[in-house]
Design a protein around this motif. Structure first.
Motif, short mmCIF file in Angstrom:
data_model
loop_
_atom_site.label_atom_id
_atom_site.label_comp_id
_atom_site.label_asym_id
_atom_site.label_seq_id
_atom_site.Cartn_x
_atom_site.Cartn_y
_atom_site.Cartn_z
N PRO A 57 -31.33 73.64 62.41
CA PRO A 57 -30.32 72.80 63.04
C PRO A 57 -29.84 71.67 62.13
O PRO A 57 -30.44 71.39 61.07
N GLU A 94 -23.00 63.25 66.04
CA GLU A 94 -23.81 63.79 64.95
C GLU A 94 -24.02 62.77 63.84
O GLU A 94 -24.42 63.11 62.74
N THR A 143 -33.60 69.39 69.32
CA THR A 143 -33.02 70.43 68.45
C THR A 143 -33.84 71.74 68.51
O THR A 143 -33.46 72.71 67.88
N GLU A 150 -31.98 74.80 69.81
CA GLU A 150 -31.00 75.28 68.84
C GLU A 150 -31.70 76.02 67.69
O GLU A 150 -31.23 77.04 67.22
#
Lengths: 179, 270
Positions: A11, A40, A99, A102
């Motif tokens: 990720p 982000e 994360t 993901e």
């Protein structure tokens, strides 16, 4: 000159670029750009196409390390980068459980691209907020057979260990496979 | 090491599963929409739970489970200020008001109900404290987590089924090619009509959800019912390209192994 390649994926902000940087004999050819998305902005730049590192094995063999972009919107690059890979490393940030899902999804995607051996590296294990590796195994729903190893991408020895474990897995698979 | 995170990314069921499998001891602290919940575990089993300011004393728990009547509860509450739950429990058992098993059952049910309430928390943060223990004056129990995990999983199942049927909201919808079907003759709910009015190959489900102010679950529910009724179809993206070529050179196994061994030898010397 013969070349082989390994892919380093995971990720966003998991530490893929740093991982390659720690062992590459050349300055990593990076395609980093300033982060634009507000959500982000954990770090200043991110990889948008790929990172590229190189290790000369001997006179006629070179290992290339390709780092994938972590942001979802660049995932069209993943399949291109995975073509012909010897194996892959999934880097997971041990301090960011948000994360993990993901990471699991990326792992499944790469497994679908090519049935090559892989290693999951629990990065940033030196940080106080890092999850325990075995807790991460449950969280990532990894089978006991899957190699999940602690990692500190800034530490060359740690990165070497991950690469070696991946190579051992590749060797093991070769030994088990039929001619 | 730290075990903490966000409920949006890591559900209560997943946390319980981890605690159960890793046989963890400590306190899970969850800060969510219903306040702060503290759930204590011993070797992967539920031992104690407290949610917000809710009274979880033995007297309150016995009253809630109808083991004592309101008048008895008032008397016990007055007395509970002077004695601990453990002492109160012993007094009640010795006086023959209640059995030890009934005390344990009532506490187990109450603590389990606290965990069940956490299943509805989709937002919040959590951390697991390995050292924290229940208050020493309170009675702790031992409840296996498997059944609770299954219950929580059932609640998540609907969501999972919908996600499986509709994996991405970035796909568009189109009306099914069924000549003779007249939408006017079909009884749709208000929500379904709202979605139907925006169906167009250029509109993704996410855009429709934003326009109709539906969350991910609501739009998926509506689309699922329309799919089941055969009224709409999902426009799926094209299939991925063929498998990439093999990684190692197509030579014999010995050569391939030799190549990998060369890589190993070199990496070792880095």
């Amino acid at each position: 000159m013969q070349t082989v390649k390994m892919v380093v994926t995971g990720p966003f902000s998991a530490g893929k670029t740093q991982f390659i940087r720690s062992v590459s004999e050349i300055d990593v050819v990076s395609t980093e750009r300033k982060i634009s998305a507000e959500a982000e902005k954990i770090k200043a730049t991110t990889t948008v196409a790929m990172d590229f590192g190189r290790i000369s094995i001997d006179d006629d063999l070179v290992l290339f390390l390709f780092g994938t972009p972590g942001q979802k919107r660049f995932d069209f690059m993943w399949e291109i980068l995975s073509e012909g890979m010897l194996g892959f490393v999934v880097i997971v940030d041990s301090t960011r459980p948000e994360t993990f899902r993901e990471a699991r999804s990326i792992l499944e995607t790469f497994r679908a691209y090519a049935p090559t051996p892989y290693i999951v590296a629990a990065n940033k294990q030196d940080l106080p907020d890092a999850w325990d590796v075995e807790d991460m195994r449950y969280a990532l729903r990894l089978d006991e057979k899957v190699k999940l190893l602690p990692c500190v991408a800034r530490d060359k020895e740690s990165v070497k260990n991950i690469l070696l474990e991946l190579l051992y897995a590749i060797l093991e698979e070769l030994e088990q496979s039929k001619d | 090491m730290a075990l903490k995170g966000n409920l949006r990314d890591f559900t209560i069921t997943q946390i319980l599963n981890l605690i159960n499998l890793a046989r963890k001891t400590g306190t899970l602290v969850v800060e969510g929409p219903g306040g702060v919940a503290q759930v204590v575990f011993r070797e992967g089993k539920l031992a104690y739970a407290q949610i917000g300011e809710e009274d979880n004393s033995l007297a309150a728990v016995l009253h809630r489970s109808k083991k004592i009547n309101p008048a008895q509860y008032r008397i016990l509450k007055e007395r509970a200020n002077q004695v601990s739950d453990k002492e109160l429990g012993l007094v009640l058992i010795n006086a023959g008001y209640i059995t030890q098993q009934e005390v344990i059952n009532a506490l187990q049910q109450y603590f389990s109900s606290v965990v069940r309430r956490l299943f509805t928390w989709a937002e919040g943060i959590f951390h697991f404290d390995n050292d924290a223990q229940p208050p020493p004056d309170r009675i702790s129990v031992k409840v296996s987590l498997e059944n609770l995990i299954i219950e929580g999983s059932r609640q998540l199942r609907e969501w999972a089924q919908l996600q499986e049927e509709i994996p991405s909201l970035d796909m568009a919808l189109k009306f099914a090619d069924r000549p003779g079907t007249n939408l006017k003759n079909i009884q749709l709910s208000v929500e379904e009509w709202r979605v139907v009015s925006y169906i167009h190959p250029k509109n993704s489900m996410r855009q429709i959800a934003q326009t109709t102010k539906m969350n991910d679950l609501e739009i998926r529910r509506v689309v699922y019912s329309l799919l089941q009724a055969g009224l709409v179809e999902i426009i799926r993206p094209a299939a991925p390209a063929a498998q990439p070529p093999v990684a190692l050179p197509m030579v014999n196994k010995t050569t391939q192994k030799s190549l990998v061994q060369r890589l190993i030898n070199r990496i070792r010397t880095l």
